[in-house]
Scaffold this motif. Sequence first.
Motif, PDB file in Angstrom:
ATOM      1  N   GLU A  93      -2.936  -0.156   1.017  1.00 31.62           N
ATOM      2  CA  GLU A  93      -1.839   0.764   0.688  1.00 31.62           C
ATOM      3  C   GLU A  93      -1.920   2.018   1.549  1.00 31.62           C
ATOM      4  O   GLU A  93      -0.911   2.488   2.080  1.00 31.62           O
ATOM      5  CB  GLU A  93      -1.895   1.152  -0.792  1.00 31.62           C
ATOM      6  CG  GLU A  93      -0.790   2.109  -1.174  1.00 31.62           C
ATOM      7  CD  GLU A  93      -0.882   2.586  -2.611  1.00 31.62           C
ATOM      8  OE1 GLU A  93       0.071   3.235  -3.059  1.00 31.62           O
ATOM      9  OE2 GLU A  93      -1.902   2.332  -3.279  1.00 31.62           O
ATOM     10  N   THR A  94      -3.111   2.564   1.717  1.00 33.79           N
ATOM     11  CA  THR A  94      -3.293   3.755   2.539  1.00 33.79           C
ATOM     12  C   THR A  94      -2.866   3.490   3.978  1.00 33.79           C
ATOM     13  O   THR A  94      -2.178   4.309   4.599  1.00 33.79           O
ATOM     14  CB  THR A  94      -4.769   4.208   2.498  1.00 33.79           C
ATOM     15  OG1 THR A  94      -5.113   4.512   1.148  1.00 33.79           O
ATOM     16  CG2 THR A  94      -5.009   5.418   3.371  1.00 33.79           C
ATOM     17  N   TRP A  96      -0.700   1.221   5.056  1.00 33.00           N
ATOM     18  CA  TRP A  96       0.768   1.081   5.140  1.00 33.00           C
ATOM     19  C   TRP A  96       1.482   2.400   4.926  1.00 33.00           C
ATOM     20  O   TRP A  96       2.479   2.687   5.584  1.00 33.00           O
ATOM     21  CB  TRP A  96       1.258   0.013   4.164  1.00 33.00           C
ATOM     22  CG  TRP A  96       1.065  -1.337   4.754  1.00 33.00           C
ATOM     23  CD1 TRP A  96       0.088  -2.238   4.444  1.00 33.00           C
ATOM     24  CD2 TRP A  96       1.825  -1.925   5.806  1.00 33.00           C
ATOM     25  NE1 TRP A  96       0.203  -3.345   5.230  1.00 33.00           N
ATOM     26  CE2 TRP A  96       1.268  -3.187   6.073  1.00 33.00           C
ATOM     27  CE3 TRP A  96       2.926  -1.510   6.551  1.00 33.00           C
ATOM     28  CZ2 TRP A  96       1.767  -4.036   7.059  1.00 33.00           C
ATOM     29  CZ3 TRP A  96       3.418  -2.366   7.519  1.00 33.00           C
ATOM     30  CH2 TRP A  96       2.849  -3.606   7.761  1.00 33.00           C
ATOM     31  N   ARG A  97       0.986   3.217   3.999  1.00 31.52           N
ATOM     32  CA  ARG A  97       1.616   4.534   3.800  1.00 31.52           C
ATOM     33  C   ARG A  97       1.517   5.369   5.077  1.00 31.52           C
ATOM     34  O   ARG A  97       2.447   6.074   5.442  1.00 31.52           O
ATOM     35  CB  ARG A  97       0.993   5.263   2.628  1.00 31.52           C
ATOM     36  CG  ARG A  97       1.414   4.709   1.297  1.00 31.52           C
ATOM     37  CD  ARG A  97       0.917   5.588   0.161  1.00 31.52           C
ATOM     38  NE  ARG A  97       1.193   4.981  -1.105  1.00 31.52           N
ATOM     39  CZ  ARG A  97       2.336   5.118  -1.779  1.00 31.52           C
ATOM     40  NH1 ARG A  97       3.310   5.834  -1.267  1.00 31.52           N
ATOM     41  NH2 ARG A  97       2.506   4.528  -2.939  1.00 31.52           N
ATOM     42  N   VAL A 100       4.150   4.096   7.488  1.00 35.98           N
ATOM     43  CA  VAL A 100       5.493   4.525   7.079  1.00 35.98           C
ATOM     44  C   VAL A 100       5.688   6.005   7.384  1.00 35.98           C
ATOM     45  O   VAL A 100       6.743   6.410   7.885  1.00 35.98           O
ATOM     46  CB  VAL A 100       5.734   4.227   5.574  1.00 35.98           C
ATOM     47  CG1 VAL A 100       6.995   4.902   5.070  1.00 35.98           C
ATOM     48  CG2 VAL A 100       5.795   2.716   5.341  1.00 35.98           C
ATOM     49  N   ASP A 101       4.666   6.811   7.118  1.00 37.39           N
ATOM     50  CA  ASP A 101       4.752   8.246   7.424  1.00 37.39           C
ATOM     51  C   ASP A 101       4.938   8.473   8.924  1.00 37.39           C
ATOM     52  O   ASP A 101       5.747   9.304   9.339  1.00 37.39           O
ATOM     53  CB  ASP A 101       3.499   8.987   6.939  1.00 37.39           C
ATOM     54  CG  ASP A 101       3.423   9.083   5.421  1.00 37.39           C
ATOM     55  OD1 ASP A 101       4.457   8.837   4.751  1.00 37.39           O
ATOM     56  OD2 ASP A 101       2.329   9.383   4.912  1.00 37.39           O
TER      57      ASP A 101
END
Length: 124
Positions: A93-94, A96-97, A100-101
Amino acid sequence: MVVDELADEAVDELFRALADPTRRDILRRCFAGEPSVSRLAQAYPMSFAAVQKHVAVLERAGLVTKERRGREQLVRTDAGAVGRARQALDELETTWRGRVDRMSDLLAQGAEPERENSTMKGTR
């Protein structure tokens, strides 16, 4: 990085074991205590051998351990394995976040020159 700490094969085995709804249910039942394989088998509309195979998959993935007591095999969860699965998902998740950022930042940078150009066109 947790995902890197575990071998890819171990992570694959862990998530393959968790992908099956029967195995997830067996895992939930084991969190409530240390049921025997025969007691687990009574809860499912499948053969004893099929439940044994599900337990074996969970055991290979490190999610449960079996302990023989007399004629019974008791199944115990390994909370550490569940924590490793959670940590692996958190790491993904980290990652992918962060992606995205970065994409949002790139899109915002790409939009700024357009705003400047449209502002300049309006002043001429």
